[in-house]
Design a protein around this motif. Structure first.
Motif, PDB file in Angstrom:
ATOM      1  N   LEU A 112      34.226  40.374  29.792  1.00  0.00           N
ATOM      2  CA  LEU A 112      33.146  40.361  30.743  1.00  0.00           C
ATOM      3  C   LEU A 112      33.086  41.744  31.511  1.00  0.00           C
ATOM      4  CD1 LEU A 112      30.659  38.845  31.910  1.00  0.00           C
ATOM      5  CD2 LEU A 112      32.465  37.573  33.711  1.00  0.00           C
ATOM      6  N   THR A 113      34.323  42.047  32.078  1.00  0.00           N
ATOM      7  CA  THR A 113      34.513  43.239  32.748  1.00  0.00           C
ATOM      8  C   THR A 113      35.991  43.705  32.481  1.00  0.00           C
ATOM      9  OG1 THR A 113      35.313  42.270  34.794  1.00  0.00           O
ATOM     10  CG2 THR A 113      32.851  42.758  34.821  1.00  0.00           C
ATOM     11  N   GLU A 138      38.659  40.894  32.631  1.00  0.00           N
ATOM     12  CA  GLU A 138      37.845  39.498  32.716  1.00  0.00           C
ATOM     13  C   GLU A 138      37.487  39.074  31.467  1.00  0.00           C
ATOM     14  OE1 GLU A 138      35.140  36.907  35.980  1.00  0.00           O
ATOM     15  OE2 GLU A 138      35.285  39.237  36.128  1.00  0.00           O
ATOM     16  N   VAL A 192      35.079  35.997  29.136  1.00  0.00           N
ATOM     17  CA  VAL A 192      33.538  35.450  29.388  1.00  0.00           C
ATOM     18  C   VAL A 192      33.797  34.219  29.976  1.00  0.00           C
ATOM     19  CG1 VAL A 192      32.363  36.923  27.680  1.00  0.00           C
ATOM     20  CG2 VAL A 192      33.689  34.685  27.259  1.00  0.00           C
ATOM     21  N   ASP A 193      35.070  33.408  29.835  1.00  0.00           N
ATOM     22  CA  ASP A 193      35.618  32.508  30.517  1.00  0.00           C
ATOM     23  C   ASP A 193      36.107  32.447  31.726  1.00  0.00           C
ATOM     24  OD1 ASP A 193      37.761  33.180  29.630  1.00  0.00           O
ATOM     25  OD2 ASP A 193      38.678  31.337  28.837  1.00  0.00           O
ATOM     26  N   HIS A 194      36.035  33.647  32.481  1.00  0.00           N
ATOM     27  CA  HIS A 194      36.404  34.020  33.624  1.00  0.00           C
ATOM     28  C   HIS A 194      38.008  33.832  33.875  1.00  0.00           C
ATOM     29  CE1 HIS A 194      32.174  34.346  35.176  1.00  0.00           C
ATOM     30  NE2 HIS A 194      32.210  33.202  34.616  1.00  0.00           N
ATOM     31  N   SER A 195      38.478  33.872  32.827  1.00  0.00           N
ATOM     32  CA  SER A 195      40.135  34.037  32.774  1.00  0.00           C
ATOM     33  C   SER A 195      40.491  35.604  32.955  1.00  0.00           C
ATOM     34  CB  SER A 195      40.827  33.363  31.835  1.00  0.00           C
ATOM     35  OG  SER A 195      40.534  34.063  30.580  1.00  0.00           O
ATOM     36  N   VAL A 196      41.329  36.036  33.423  1.00  0.00           N
ATOM     37  CA  VAL A 196      41.753  37.490  33.822  1.00  0.00           C
ATOM     38  C   VAL A 196      43.080  37.873  33.059  1.00  0.00           C
ATOM     39  CG1 VAL A 196      42.291  39.112  35.386  1.00  0.00           C
ATOM     40  CG2 VAL A 196      40.503  37.544  36.145  1.00  0.00           C
ATOM     41  N   LYS A 212      34.359  47.647  35.287  1.00  0.00           N
ATOM     42  CA  LYS A 212      33.964  47.576  36.832  1.00  0.00           C
ATOM     43  C   LYS A 212      34.597  48.522  37.681  1.00  0.00           C
ATOM     44  CE  LYS A 212      35.639  43.311  38.281  1.00  0.00           C
ATOM     45  NZ  LYS A 212      36.490  42.502  38.790  1.00  0.00           N
TER      46      LYS A 212
END
Length: 154
Positions: A97-98, A113, A115-119, A143
């Motif tokens: 995602l980013t 990060e 797409v499932d918002h895990s980092v 980002k």
């Protein structure tokens, strides 16, 4: 989402590895080793410094351990910083995602990060290699933190 954690022994052979980022700066240590050898041979004034530099750089090059941090392919990036030494994390480019390369005075970090918002976070030591590869494969996903001017309170 296709990204997952695997055992290192199960890493597929295809696609081929484009770049590998490791902990030890091998190229810099070889240059230091060569420079110290030149100092020892050709400079009487710097020969003592050359001997010390030769000892330190050869110790770092041949004795200290090295390990992989990241490997890049055309389809994914492999993180080797898992809790289990035998595991690695595959992150496919379309699952990002980013991403952000964060500088700290004592170390640098790459934060991705998904797409499932895990980092996923890994320590990095070679910004000149990592950032261009990420800009090429994860295009428009960087980002960037905007640093604004500070406003004085009246």
């Amino acid at each position: 989402m296709k990204s997952k954690t695997l055992k290192i022994r199960n890493i597929p052979k295809e696609p081929p590895i484009i770049a590998t980022i490791s902990v030890k700066p091998t190229a810099a240590l070889i240059v230091l080793l060569f420079a110290s050898f030149i100092m020892i041979l050709f400079s009487h004034i710097f020969s003592y410094f050359g001997v010390i530099l030769f000892g330190v750089s050869s110790f770092c090059l041949f004795v200290l351990p090295d390990r992989k941090l990241l490997e890049f392919t055309h389809d994914y990036v492999i993180f080797y910083n898992c809790k289990e030494r035998g595991d690695c994390t595959f992150i496919y480019w379309e699952d990002i995602l980013t991403w952000q390369y964060i500088w700290h005075p004592d170390r640098d970090e790459l934060e991705i990060e998904l797409v499932d918002h895990s980092v996923e976070t890994v320590e990095c030591f070679s910004k000149k290699t990592v950032v261009p590869l990420l800009r090429a494969f994860a295009r428009d996903k960087e980002k960037i933190i905007q640093r604004g001017k500070r406003v004085k309170a009246a």
